[in-house]
Design a protein around this motif. Sequence first.
Motif, PDB file in Angstrom:
ATOM      1  N   ASP A  65       0.819  -1.215   0.000  1.00 35.44           N
ATOM      2  CA  ASP A  65       0.000   0.000   0.000  1.00 35.44           C
ATOM      3  C   ASP A  65       0.851   1.263   0.000  1.00 35.44           C
ATOM      4  O   ASP A  65       0.571   2.238   0.698  1.00 35.44           O
ATOM      5  N   GLY A  66       1.932   1.243  -0.803  1.00 28.23           N
ATOM      6  CA  GLY A  66       2.790   2.406  -0.948  1.00 28.23           C
ATOM      7  C   GLY A  66       3.771   2.627   0.187  1.00 28.23           C
ATOM      8  O   GLY A  66       4.494   3.614   0.200  1.00 28.23           O
ATOM      9  N   VAL A  67       3.831   1.704   1.155  1.00 27.79           N
ATOM     10  CA  VAL A  67       4.715   1.851   2.314  1.00 27.79           C
ATOM     11  C   VAL A  67       5.683   0.666   2.351  1.00 27.79           C
ATOM     12  O   VAL A  67       5.269  -0.486   2.215  1.00 27.79           O
ATOM     13  N   TRP A  68       6.978   0.953   2.562  1.00 27.56           N
ATOM     14  CA  TRP A  68       7.965  -0.114   2.712  1.00 27.56           C
ATOM     15  C   TRP A  68       7.820  -0.718   4.097  1.00 27.56           C
ATOM     16  O   TRP A  68       7.936  -0.028   5.099  1.00 27.56           O
ATOM     17  N   THR A  69       7.553  -2.021   4.134  1.00 28.83           N
ATOM     18  CA  THR A  69       7.312  -2.738   5.384  1.00 28.83           C
ATOM     19  C   THR A  69       8.351  -3.846   5.544  1.00 28.83           C
ATOM     20  O   THR A  69       8.596  -4.608   4.609  1.00 28.83           O
ATOM     21  N   GLU A  70       8.939  -3.940   6.733  1.00 31.69           N
ATOM     22  CA  GLU A  70       9.971  -4.948   6.972  1.00 31.69           C
ATOM     23  C   GLU A  70       9.371  -6.347   7.035  1.00 31.69           C
ATOM     24  O   GLU A  70       8.352  -6.570   7.674  1.00 31.69           O
ATOM     25  N   TYR A  71      10.043  -7.281   6.354  1.00 33.29           N
ATOM     26  CA  TYR A  71       9.636  -8.680   6.404  1.00 33.29           C
ATOM     27  C   TYR A  71      10.137  -9.265   7.715  1.00 33.29           C
ATOM     28  O   TYR A  71      11.307  -9.158   8.055  1.00 33.29           O
ATOM     29  N   TYR A  72       9.243  -9.893   8.445  1.00 33.13           N
ATOM     30  CA  TYR A  72       9.640 -10.598   9.664  1.00 33.13           C
ATOM     31  C   TYR A  72       8.585 -11.645   9.989  1.00 33.13           C
ATOM     32  O   TYR A  72       7.412 -11.334  10.132  1.00 33.13           O
ATOM     33  N   GLN A  73       9.022 -12.891  10.081  1.00 34.65           N
ATOM     34  CA  GLN A  73       8.159 -14.016  10.448  1.00 34.65           C
ATOM     35  C   GLN A  73       8.898 -14.802  11.531  1.00 34.65           C
ATOM     36  O   GLN A  73       9.748 -15.640  11.224  1.00 34.65           O
ATOM     37  N   ALA A  74       8.611 -14.551  12.776  1.00 29.08           N
ATOM     38  CA  ALA A  74       9.363 -15.116  13.900  1.00 29.08           C
ATOM     39  C   ALA A  74       9.403 -16.640  13.901  1.00 29.08           C
ATOM     40  O   ALA A  74      10.365 -17.238  14.374  1.00 29.08           O
ATOM     41  N   HIS A  75       8.384 -17.289  13.357  1.00 29.20           N
ATOM     42  CA  HIS A  75       8.312 -18.749  13.391  1.00 29.20           C
ATOM     43  C   HIS A  75       9.160 -19.439  12.319  1.00 29.20           C
ATOM     44  O   HIS A  75       9.285 -20.655  12.322  1.00 29.20           O
ATOM     45  N   LEU A  76       9.768 -18.684  11.406  1.00 30.45           N
ATOM     46  CA  LEU A  76      10.563 -19.274  10.333  1.00 30.45           C
ATOM     47  C   LEU A  76      12.050 -19.290  10.685  1.00 30.45           C
ATOM     48  O   LEU A  76      12.531 -18.448  11.434  1.00 30.45           O
ATOM     49  N   ASP A  77      12.782 -20.239  10.100  1.00 30.88           N
ATOM     50  CA  ASP A  77      14.232 -20.280  10.291  1.00 30.88           C
ATOM     51  C   ASP A  77      14.885 -19.020   9.738  1.00 30.88           C
ATOM     52  O   ASP A  77      15.852 -18.526  10.294  1.00 30.88           O
ATOM     53  N   ALA A  78      14.386 -18.529   8.625  1.00 30.56           N
ATOM     54  CA  ALA A  78      14.876 -17.286   8.027  1.00 30.56           C
ATOM     55  C   ALA A  78      13.858 -16.190   8.355  1.00 30.56           C
ATOM     56  O   ALA A  78      13.113 -15.730   7.498  1.00 30.56           O
ATOM     57  N   ALA A  79      13.839 -15.777   9.589  1.00 27.53           N
ATOM     58  CA  ALA A  79      12.804 -14.858  10.091  1.00 27.53           C
ATOM     59  C   ALA A  79      12.752 -13.529   9.340  1.00 27.53           C
ATOM     60  O   ALA A  79      11.694 -12.925   9.210  1.00 27.53           O
ATOM     61  N   TYR A  80      13.902 -13.078   8.835  1.00 19.26           N
ATOM     62  CA  TYR A  80      13.936 -11.805   8.113  1.00 19.26           C
ATOM     63  C   TYR A  80      13.894 -11.989   6.596  1.00 19.26           C
ATOM     64  O   TYR A  80      14.153 -11.061   5.846  1.00 19.26           O
ATOM     65  N   GLY A  81      13.592 -13.199   6.137  1.00 22.03           N
ATOM     66  CA  GLY A  81      13.418 -13.447   4.711  1.00 22.03           C
ATOM     67  C   GLY A  81      14.703 -13.781   3.969  1.00 22.03           C
ATOM     68  O   GLY A  81      14.721 -13.796   2.743  1.00 22.03           O
ATOM     69  N   TYR A  98       8.304 -13.246  -1.188  1.00 20.96           N
ATOM     70  CA  TYR A  98       6.951 -13.737  -0.940  1.00 20.96           C
ATOM     71  C   TYR A  98       5.958 -12.806  -1.610  1.00 20.96           C
ATOM     72  O   TYR A  98       6.144 -11.584  -1.609  1.00 20.96           O
ATOM     73  N   ASP A  99       4.920 -13.347  -2.187  1.00 20.13           N
ATOM     74  CA  ASP A  99       3.895 -12.562  -2.874  1.00 20.13           C
ATOM     75  C   ASP A  99       2.773 -12.231  -1.889  1.00 20.13           C
ATOM     76  O   ASP A  99       1.827 -12.983  -1.727  1.00 20.13           O
ATOM     77  N   TYR A 100       2.886 -11.100  -1.220  1.00 18.06           N
ATOM     78  CA  TYR A 100       1.917 -10.724  -0.193  1.00 18.06           C
ATOM     79  C   TYR A 100       0.526 -10.470  -0.754  1.00 18.06           C
ATOM     80  O   TYR A 100      -0.469 -10.789  -0.123  1.00 18.06           O
ATOM     81  N   ALA A 101       0.463  -9.890  -1.935  1.00 25.79           N
ATOM     82  CA  ALA A 101      -0.841  -9.566  -2.522  1.00 25.79           C
ATOM     83  C   ALA A 101      -1.461 -10.754  -3.252  1.00 25.79           C
ATOM     84  O   ALA A 101      -2.612 -10.684  -3.659  1.00 25.79           O
ATOM     85  N   ASN A 102      -0.714 -11.844  -3.428  1.00 26.01           N
ATOM     86  CA  ASN A 102      -1.180 -13.020  -4.176  1.00 26.01           C
ATOM     87  C   ASN A 102      -1.674 -12.657  -5.570  1.00 26.01           C
ATOM     88  O   ASN A 102      -2.622 -13.248  -6.075  1.00 26.01           O
ATOM     89  N   ASP A 103      -1.029 -11.670  -6.184  1.00 25.29           N
ATOM     90  CA  ASP A 103      -1.422 -11.272  -7.532  1.00 25.29           C
ATOM     91  C   ASP A 103      -0.377 -11.641  -8.576  1.00 25.29           C
ATOM     92  O   ASP A 103      -0.498 -11.285  -9.735  1.00 25.29           O
ATOM     93  N   GLY A 104       0.673 -12.346  -8.160  1.00 27.79           N
ATOM     94  CA  GLY A 104       1.693 -12.780  -9.094  1.00 27.79           C
ATOM     95  C   GLY A 104       2.887 -11.852  -9.216  1.00 27.79           C
ATOM     96  O   GLY A 104       3.849 -12.173  -9.886  1.00 27.79           O
ATOM     97  N   HIS A 105       2.826 -10.684  -8.578  1.00 21.21           N
ATOM     98  CA  HIS A 105       3.918  -9.713  -8.643  1.00 21.21           C
ATOM     99  C   HIS A 105       4.160  -9.111  -7.268  1.00 21.21           C
ATOM    100  O   HIS A 105       3.225  -8.911  -6.500  1.00 21.21           O
ATOM    101  N   GLU A 106       5.429  -8.830  -7.009  1.00 20.36           N
ATOM    102  CA  GLU A 106       5.760  -8.189  -5.724  1.00 20.36           C
ATOM    103  C   GLU A 106       7.010  -7.339  -5.908  1.00 20.36           C
ATOM    104  O   GLU A 106       7.870  -7.652  -6.738  1.00 20.36           O
ATOM    105  N   THR A 107       7.098  -6.254  -5.144  1.00 17.87           N
ATOM    106  CA  THR A 107       8.252  -5.365  -5.162  1.00 17.87           C
ATOM    107  C   THR A 107       8.904  -5.387  -3.792  1.00 17.87           C
ATOM    108  O   THR A 107       8.225  -5.247  -2.773  1.00 17.87           O
ATOM    109  N   PHE A 108      10.232  -5.575  -3.798  1.00 13.97           N
ATOM    110  CA  PHE A 108      11.001  -5.666  -2.562  1.00 13.97           C
ATOM    111  C   PHE A 108      12.140  -4.674  -2.584  1.00 13.97           C
ATOM    112  O   PHE A 108      12.570  -4.212  -3.635  1.00 13.97           O
ATOM    113  N   ARG A 109      12.653  -4.406  -1.442  1.00 13.61           N
ATOM    114  CA  ARG A 109      13.887  -3.637  -1.291  1.00 13.61           C
ATOM    115  C   ARG A 109      14.726  -4.384  -0.268  1.00 13.61           C
ATOM    116  O   ARG A 109      14.238  -4.749   0.795  1.00 13.61           O
ATOM    117  N   ILE A 110      15.984  -4.618  -0.619  1.00 10.09           N
ATOM    118  CA  ILE A 110      16.884  -5.229   0.343  1.00 10.09           C
ATOM    119  C   ILE A 110      17.805  -4.128   0.851  1.00 10.09           C
ATOM    120  O   ILE A 110      18.427  -3.409   0.078  1.00 10.09           O
TER     121      ILE A 110
END
Length: 155
Positions: A65-81, A98-110
């Motif tokens: 939604d136009g905002v850069w959001t940090e990936y974090y999933q505490a339950h995963l071995d690679a919690a920060y993606g 990961y495709d958060y919108a489930n629309d086939g496309h995603e934009t990331f920043r590392i």
Amino acid sequence: MISAFKFIFYLVVLFSVYHCKDRDETIQGRVIDIKFDYNILKNGKFVFDDPNFKKENIRLLYLKDGVWTEYYQAHLDAAYGYMFYNKDNHNYIRLFPYDYANDGHETFRIKYDDNTTDDIQAEFTYWKNGESLNKLWYNLKEFPNPTGSTFTIEK
């Protein structure tokens, strides 16, 4: 004694026939193939091999939604993606986009540190029981088979 063997034999045959009857062939679970492995070559040196490089400071952000959001999933071995591993005496990073919108496309920043970021666009394919990463653009350079091997990105 023979009748006991016959009984056990018929019981085994009956169990085998019942057990092998047609079943729903739906796979229980999902197949997910969404990794991208690379290292960075800068001024003739592999950046991730430098002992002063702070691997723990890396953050994977996704555009939501136009905002850069940090990936974090505490339950995963690679919690920060991401995770690091060594191959052929060099350190590689493995990203798990990961495709958060489930629309086939995603934009990331590392984000490597406070001053260094790279942009990633990813294209996903979905099927009945899974998903895969088809294409990936790293700073606009296309990688058409991103899960197939490791890559070196030159800066």
